[in-house]
Design an enzyme around this catalytic site. Structure first.
Site, PDB file in Angstrom:
ATOM      1  N   HIS A   1      42.953  33.128  40.695  1.00 41.63           N
ATOM      2  CA  HIS A   1      41.985  32.038  40.542  1.00 41.63           C
ATOM      3  C   HIS A   1      42.833  30.763  40.480  1.00 41.63           C
ATOM      4  O   HIS A   1      43.423  30.442  39.443  1.00 41.63           O
ATOM      5  CB  HIS A   1      41.179  32.188  39.247  1.00 41.63           C
ATOM      6  CG  HIS A   1      40.282  33.388  39.252  1.00 41.63           C
ATOM      7  ND1 HIS A   1      39.189  33.480  40.077  1.00 41.63           N
ATOM      8  CD2 HIS A   1      40.322  34.542  38.545  1.00 41.63           C
ATOM      9  CE1 HIS A   1      38.576  34.647  39.873  1.00 41.63           C
ATOM     10  NE2 HIS A   1      39.251  35.309  38.954  1.00 41.63           N
TER      11      HIS A   1
ATOM     12  N   ASN B   1      45.822  44.269  35.876  1.00 41.56           N
ATOM     13  CA  ASN B   1      45.371  43.064  36.579  1.00 41.56           C
ATOM     14  C   ASN B   1      45.518  41.862  35.650  1.00 41.56           C
ATOM     15  O   ASN B   1      45.221  41.959  34.458  1.00 41.56           O
ATOM     16  CB  ASN B   1      43.880  43.294  36.927  1.00 41.56           C
ATOM     17  CG  ASN B   1      43.280  42.299  37.872  1.00 41.56           C
ATOM     18  OD1 ASN B   1      43.875  41.978  38.896  1.00 41.56           O
ATOM     19  ND2 ASN B   1      42.075  41.823  37.561  1.00 41.56           N
TER      20      ASN B   1
HETATM   21  C1  XIL Z   1      33.786  36.856  35.633  1.00 46.84           C
HETATM   22  C2  XIL Z   1      32.534  36.903  36.468  1.00 46.84           C
HETATM   23  O1  XIL Z   1      32.768  36.275  37.691  1.00 46.84           O
HETATM   24  C3  XIL Z   1      31.438  36.241  35.731  1.00 46.84           C
HETATM   25  O2  XIL Z   1      30.246  36.291  36.455  1.00 46.84           O
HETATM   26  C4  XIL Z   1      31.301  36.958  34.398  1.00 46.84           C
HETATM   27  O3  XIL Z   1      30.269  36.543  33.682  1.00 46.84           O
HETATM   28  C5  XIL Z   1      32.575  36.817  33.604  1.00 46.84           C
HETATM   29  O4  XIL Z   1      33.592  37.390  34.342  1.00 46.84           O
HETATM   30  N1  XIL Z   1      38.766  37.471  35.597  1.00 46.84           N
HETATM   31  C6  XIL Z   1      38.183  38.700  35.727  1.00 46.84           C
HETATM   32  C7  XIL Z   1      36.762  38.790  36.132  1.00 46.84           C
HETATM   33  O5  XIL Z   1      38.855  39.722  35.635  1.00 46.84           O
HETATM   34  O6  XIL Z   1      36.137  39.918  35.593  1.00 46.84           O
HETATM   35  C8  XIL Z   1      36.031  37.541  35.748  1.00 46.84           C
HETATM   36  O7  XIL Z   1      34.722  37.633  36.270  1.00 46.84           O
HETATM   37  C9  XIL Z   1      36.732  36.324  36.260  1.00 46.84           C
HETATM   38  C10 XIL Z   1      38.086  36.205  35.678  1.00 46.84           C
END
Ligand code: XIL
Length: 371
Positions: free
Chosen positions: A252, A216
């Site tokens: 994201h 991922n």
């Molecule tokens: C983020 C969570 O949303 C937060 O709450 C946490 O504290 C940190 O991680 N990529 C990822 C996720 O693979 O695990 C992340 O999640 C966001 C970015």
């Protein structure tokens, strides 16, 4: 923890190893003119349909143990989703205790929710460069101890949810920030730059012979050079025998991503022939530029990014549609509303608003799924 606007730090493109890649972040559309392309969402009224009933593939959201026990959230999730990913409580920082033992209390609450709700459980994540707990840091430098600890951890965690977790993100965010090679991290230093990934996949397969094992990463739509590095990595790992059954694109993104970039990325990633998980989709209203458009226009632009994402996903061959997951349902639950990513506290990256009302982004998904 990664900073929020990682892409804001990115240099433009770099040479592309794959022809047909989209162009880089620097060429994102001008917010002042892109409104013209962002058609306002059709007015929609009435109760929102359940996306899970419209889609021929799993619809996911992330979840925490707290939300799983929140009645309003659960009702929304159960009407919309057929899969959940633990947002942080199945990560090593939550499970590996200081004394080296395991604490599954929070992870189990999530697994229980998935069972009660009758939804698939998606495991996230076994090996991640970030948020390393003290018990792992303590053995940094001792290759044998490190290897043993990683193997024990993966066997324990993936083994515990064997038969329930349909899949795991085995390796998360292995490519360097700008796509210039692989990330240097505690795993690469102890077990080898790429070897640690091969080992993690082997251990995960040992722990659970049936789960789909994924790799991922993020910014794959935004940074073509990073996508190219990611794809070459997957090819090399497959060639070396890693049991990779799918790829995750976190997605994201933000409203300034240039129209077309998502589709280009999806087609490119699909050329590997593996199932694809849109694994953490959210579309921030912020970004790394000033944007003075009224909020309604920003929400319409957001709906267009959601529309392109689901449209590109629907264009994949059915066998490659692993699942489509948003990183939350209601804006108020988003990680972009929490420190250190909260900004001014007004971001609204998800399909439902704070009061769980469907936003234009939701209707973009529903309309696309309804065909
Ligand atoms: C983020 C969570 O949303 C937060 O709450 C946490 O504290 C940190 O991680 N990529 C990822 C996720 O693979 O695990 C992340 O999640 C966001 C970015």
């Amino acid at each position: 923890m990664k900073p929020l606007h990682r892409r804001g730090l990115l240099a433009a493109g770099g040479a592309l190893a794959l022809s047909g890649c989209g162009r880089g972040r620097a060429e994102a559309s001008d917010p002042q003119t892109s409104d013209l392309q962002d058609t306002a969402a059709e007015p929609h009224s009435g109760p929102p349909p359940g996306l899970k009933t419209l889609a021929g593939f799993p619809i996911g959201t992330c979840v925490s143990s707290g939300l799983a026990e929140d009645a309003a959230w659960s009702a929304l999730a159960m009407s919309q989703c057929s899969q959940v990913t633990a947002e942080w409580e199945m990560k090593m920082e939550s499970i590996l205790r200081d004394d080296g033992g395991f604490d599954f209390s929070r992870a189990d609450r999530i697994a229980d929710f998935a069972r009660r709700a009758g939804v698939r459980l998606f495991g996230h994540t076994l090996v991640w460069y970030a948020q390393n707990p003290p018990a792992l840091k303590r053995i940094d430098g001792d290759r044998k101890a490190f290897d043993n600890a990683v193997r024990n951890y993966i066997l324990a965690v993936a083994g515990r949810y064997r038969g329930q977790a349909v899949a795991w993100d085995v390796v998360n965010e292995a490519v360097a920030e700008h796509g210039e090679g692989l990330r240097d991290c505690i795993y690469s230093r102890n077990l080898g730059q790429e070897d640690y990934m091969l080992l993690a996949f082997q251990y995960a397969r040992e722990a659970d012979p049936d789960a789909v094992l994924l790799i991922n990463d993020y910014n794959l739509e935004i940074t073509p050079a990073k996508r190219a590095t990611f794809m070459r990595l997957v090819e090399r790992l497959l060639k070396r025998g890693a049991p990779i059954g799918g790829i995750g694109t976190q997605s994201h993104i933000d409203i300034h991503l240039k129209p077309g970039a998502i589709r280009t990325a999806m087609r490119d990633l699909a050329s590997l022939g593996l199932p694809i998980h849109v694994s953490e989709l959210d579309v921030s209203l912020r970004g790394d530029r000033m944007d003075f458009r009224p909020r309604e226009q920003k929400l319409a632009a957001q709906a267009e990014r959601y529309r392109e994402m689901i449209g590109a996903f629907l264009e994949l061959p059915a066998a490659q549609r692993f699942a489509f997951t948003t990183w939350g349902l209601r804006d108020k639950d988003s990680w972009l509303r929490r420190p250190p990513n909260a900004g001014d506290g007004t971001d609204a990256p998800l399909p439902f608003d704070d009061g769980a009302h469907a936003k234009p982004a939701f209707w973009a998904l529903a309309d696309a799924l309804r065909g």
